[in-house]
Design a protein around this motif. Structure first.
Motif, mmCIF file in Angstrom:
data_model
loop_
_atom_site.group_PDB
_atom_site.id
_atom_site.type_symbol
_atom_site.label_atom_id
_atom_site.label_comp_id
_atom_site.label_asym_id
_atom_site.label_seq_id
_atom_site.Cartn_x
_atom_site.Cartn_y
_atom_site.Cartn_z
ATOM 1 N N PRO A 118 0.802 -1.229 0.000
ATOM 2 C CA PRO A 118 0.000 0.000 0.000
ATOM 3 C C PRO A 118 0.834 1.279 0.000
ATOM 4 O O PRO A 118 0.400 2.300 -0.544
ATOM 5 C CB PRO A 118 -0.812 -0.118 1.304
ATOM 6 N N ALA A 119 2.023 1.227 0.598
ATOM 7 C CA ALA A 119 2.872 2.422 0.622
ATOM 8 C C ALA A 119 3.366 2.762 -0.781
ATOM 9 O O ALA A 119 3.423 3.930 -1.167
ATOM 10 C CB ALA A 119 4.062 2.213 1.568
ATOM 11 N N VAL A 120 3.733 1.742 -1.545
ATOM 12 C CA VAL A 120 4.152 1.964 -2.932
ATOM 13 C C VAL A 120 2.975 2.513 -3.738
ATOM 14 O O VAL A 120 3.126 3.480 -4.503
ATOM 15 C CB VAL A 120 4.670 0.654 -3.553
ATOM 16 N N THR A 121 1.808 1.922 -3.574
ATOM 17 C CA THR A 121 0.610 2.403 -4.269
ATOM 18 C C THR A 121 0.314 3.848 -3.899
ATOM 19 O O THR A 121 0.011 4.683 -4.764
ATOM 20 C CB THR A 121 -0.599 1.519 -3.915
ATOM 21 N N PHE A 122 0.428 4.179 -2.621
ATOM 22 C CA PHE A 122 0.166 5.537 -2.149
ATOM 23 C C PHE A 122 1.156 6.522 -2.756
ATOM 24 O O PHE A 122 0.770 7.609 -3.207
ATOM 25 C CB PHE A 122 0.244 5.573 -0.627
ATOM 26 N N GLY A 123 2.435 6.155 -2.781
ATOM 27 C CA GLY A 123 3.444 7.037 -3.358
ATOM 28 C C GLY A 123 3.207 7.294 -4.839
ATOM 29 O O GLY A 123 3.314 8.438 -5.313
ATOM 30 N N LEU A 124 2.868 6.249 -5.586
ATOM 31 C CA LEU A 124 2.605 6.403 -7.016
ATOM 32 C C LEU A 124 1.331 7.201 -7.259
ATOM 33 O O LEU A 124 1.230 7.947 -8.234
ATOM 34 C CB LEU A 124 2.519 5.033 -7.678
ATOM 35 N N PHE A 125 0.360 7.048 -6.361
ATOM 36 C CA PHE A 125 -0.859 7.842 -6.483
ATOM 37 C C PHE A 125 -0.556 9.330 -6.281
ATOM 38 O O PHE A 125 -1.049 10.180 -7.033
ATOM 39 C CB PHE A 125 -1.898 7.380 -5.463
ATOM 40 N N LEU A 126 0.253 9.651 -5.274
ATOM 41 C CA LEU A 126 0.601 11.051 -5.036
ATOM 42 C C LEU A 126 1.344 11.653 -6.223
ATOM 43 O O LEU A 126 1.224 12.853 -6.492
ATOM 44 C CB LEU A 126 1.463 11.169 -3.772
ATOM 45 N N ALA A 127 2.105 10.830 -6.929
ATOM 46 C CA ALA A 127 2.822 11.295 -8.114
ATOM 47 C C ALA A 127 1.941 11.276 -9.357
ATOM 48 O O ALA A 127 2.430 11.516 -10.458
ATOM 49 C CB ALA A 127 4.062 10.430 -8.340
ATOM 50 N N ARG A 128 0.659 10.949 -9.170
ATOM 51 C CA ARG A 128 -0.339 10.915 -10.244
ATOM 52 C C ARG A 128 -0.002 9.878 -11.305
ATOM 53 O O ARG A 128 -0.209 10.094 -12.493
ATOM 54 C CB ARG A 128 -0.484 12.303 -10.883
ATOM 55 N N LYS A 129 0.483 8.732 -10.846
ATOM 56 C CA LYS A 129 0.781 7.637 -11.757
ATOM 57 C C LYS A 129 -0.394 6.675 -11.905
ATOM 58 O O LYS A 129 -0.381 5.810 -12.780
ATOM 59 C CB LYS A 129 2.015 6.853 -11.277
ATOM 60 N N LEU A 130 -1.366 6.778 -11.026
ATOM 61 C CA LEU A 130 -2.574 5.969 -11.123
ATOM 62 C C LEU A 130 -3.720 6.710 -10.451
ATOM 63 O O LEU A 130 -3.497 7.613 -9.645
ATOM 64 C CB LEU A 130 -2.381 4.584 -10.503
ATOM 65 N N SER A 131 -4.936 6.335 -10.798
ATOM 66 C CA SER A 131 -6.111 7.025 -10.284
ATOM 67 C C SER A 131 -6.393 6.638 -8.837
ATOM 68 O O SER A 131 -5.914 5.612 -8.340
ATOM 69 C CB SER A 131 -7.327 6.690 -11.150
ATOM 70 N N LEU A 132 -7.204 7.443 -8.172
ATOM 71 C CA LEU A 132 -7.610 7.139 -6.808
ATOM 72 C C LEU A 132 -8.413 5.840 -6.777
ATOM 73 O O LEU A 132 -8.277 5.040 -5.848
ATOM 74 C CB LEU A 132 -8.443 8.292 -6.247
ATOM 75 N N THR A 133 -9.235 5.633 -7.793
ATOM 76 C CA THR A 133 -10.035 4.410 -7.867
ATOM 77 C C THR A 133 -9.147 3.175 -7.828
ATOM 78 O O THR A 133 -9.359 2.238 -7.050
ATOM 79 C CB THR A 133 -10.852 4.393 -9.173
ATOM 80 N N ARG A 134 -8.127 3.182 -8.666
ATOM 81 C CA ARG A 134 -7.227 2.033 -8.740
ATOM 82 C C ARG A 134 -6.392 1.918 -7.467
ATOM 83 O O ARG A 134 -6.151 0.812 -6.973
ATOM 84 C CB ARG A 134 -6.313 2.167 -9.967
ATOM 85 N N ALA A 135 -5.966 3.039 -6.915
ATOM 86 C CA ALA A 135 -5.145 3.006 -5.703
ATOM 87 C C ALA A 135 -5.913 2.377 -4.541
ATOM 88 O O ALA A 135 -5.386 1.518 -3.825
ATOM 89 C CB ALA A 135 -4.696 4.423 -5.337
ATOM 90 N N VAL A 136 -7.165 2.788 -4.344
ATOM 91 C CA VAL A 136 -7.973 2.234 -3.257
ATOM 92 C C VAL A 136 -8.219 0.751 -3.479
ATOM 93 O O VAL A 136 -8.112 -0.065 -2.551
ATOM 94 C CB VAL A 136 -9.314 2.991 -3.143
ATOM 95 N N PHE A 137 -8.519 0.370 -4.700
ATOM 96 C CA PHE A 137 -8.774 -1.039 -5.021
ATOM 97 C C PHE A 137 -7.529 -1.885 -4.773
ATOM 98 O O PHE A 137 -7.603 -2.974 -4.190
ATOM 99 C CB PHE A 137 -9.223 -1.153 -6.481
ATOM 100 N N TYR A 138 -6.371 -1.387 -5.186
ATOM 101 C CA TYR A 138 -5.121 -2.103 -4.960
ATOM 102 C C TYR A 138 -4.872 -2.324 -3.466
ATOM 103 O O TYR A 138 -4.514 -3.418 -3.035
ATOM 104 C CB TYR A 138 -3.946 -1.315 -5.543
ATOM 105 N N ILE A 139 -5.042 -1.262 -2.678
ATOM 106 C CA ILE A 139 -4.754 -1.353 -1.243
ATOM 107 C C ILE A 139 -5.680 -2.362 -0.566
ATOM 108 O O ILE A 139 -5.251 -3.161 0.276
ATOM 109 C CB ILE A 139 -4.866 0.031 -0.580
ATOM 110 N N ILE A 140 -6.951 -2.355 -0.952
ATOM 111 C CA ILE A 140 -7.889 -3.330 -0.382
ATOM 112 C C ILE A 140 -7.467 -4.750 -0.735
ATOM 113 O O ILE A 140 -7.437 -5.645 0.124
ATOM 114 C CB ILE A 140 -9.320 -3.053 -0.886
#
Length: 290
Positions: A118-140
């Motif tokens: 989730p930390a990697v997903t969060f970092g890439l989300f902050l850098a706008r490398k993926l959408s919030l939708t995908r980031a939340v789904f990945y973390i779950i």
């Protein structure tokens, strides 16, 4: 029939991971030219109807499940030995974590980007490398996979309450260290990991040095290995909230929950700092003329 085949031929890659790892990263560059990719939108409704979105989530679930299964089982094996000389030892634990990340990033990079954290997903989300939708789904999916992996380990090793005696591989601040020390170790350790992820998967580097994307899983796994060598004595090394949560839920004792916040706050702060450093300092994107 043509409509049914659309999801396979087109839809499977209609909403791809914007931070590709491996050979896939090279296909976005024509020769050696490089164009800054547009930031991911905050929400992409179309993702929810694309098979690639759910396929990526399943890949994250399976990868995190395998990650917890191998690594926690390795921890249990080391603790079970009468002496560390009869087991792989602390170095072996570090190799298990780093080696599994190397293997799993290599296997899942072309499907989900190979986050497994989730930390990697969060970092890439902050850098706008993926959408919030995908980031939340990945973390779950990562958290669910971690819980399932830890549960299987407990099923294998719970004879004679061995799993509980050895804290289920859960993370907590070791005796002799303060919670501040544990938090600092998690922040810096996660910074090292996420900084390595950004550097190893930078599309600009793939345009300039074609060999870099192919080697991406290696430095990422090696970073995990080195961070574990340094911080296992302090916190058991989290740097992955899903790993810490999965072990804590299955172990479910006060000791695992007392310090659980450290293994979420620390990695998320470390990931945010790594994203900020990469975007503002390394790439200087805010200062580039449009």
């Amino acid at each position: 029939m043509q409509a049914k085949e659309e999801d396979v031929s087109v839809g499977a890659n209609k909403f791809p991971e914007r931070q590709p790892i491996g050979i896939a990263a090279q296909t976005h560059d024509e020769g050696k030219d490089y164009k800054e990719p547009p930031p991911a939108p905050l929400f992409e409704p179309g993702e929810l109807t694309s098979w690639s979105f759910y396929r990526a989530g399943i890949a994250e679930f399976v990868a995190t499940f395998l990650f917890l299964y191998i690594t926690i089982l390795t921890v249990m094996g080391v603790l079970k030995g009468e002496t560390k000389c009869k087991t792989v030892g602390i170095q072996g634990i570090a190799w298990a974590f780093g080696g599994m990340i190397f293997a799993l990033v290599y296997c899942t990079a072309g499907i989900s980007g190979g986050h497994i954290n989730p930390a990697v997903t969060f970092g890439l989300f902050l850098a706008r490398k993926l959408s919030l939708t995908r980031a939340v789904f990945y973390i779950i999916m990562q958290c669910l996979g971690a819980i399932a992996g830890a549960a299987v380990v407990k099923a294998f090793t719970n004879k004679g309450h061995f799993f509980e005696i050895n804290n289920g591989g859960a993370n907590f601040v070791a005796h002799g260290y303060t919670k501040g020390s544990g938090l600092g170790a998690e922040i810096i350790g996660t910074f090292v990991l996420v900084y390595t992820v950004f550097s190893a998967t930078d599309a600009k580097r793939s345009a300039r040095d074609s060999h870099v994307p192919i080697l991406a899983p290696l430095p990422i796994g090696f970073a995990v290995f080195l961070v574990h060598l340094a911080t296992i004595p302090i916190t058991g090394t989290g740097i992955n909230p899903a790993r810490s949560l999965g072990a804590a839920i299955i172990f479910n004792k006060d000791r695992a929950w007392d310090d659980q916040w450290i293994f979420w706050v620390g990695p998320f702060i470390g990931a945010a700092l790594a994203a900020l450093y990469h975007v503002v300092v390394i790439r200087a994107i805010p200062f580039k003329s449009k």
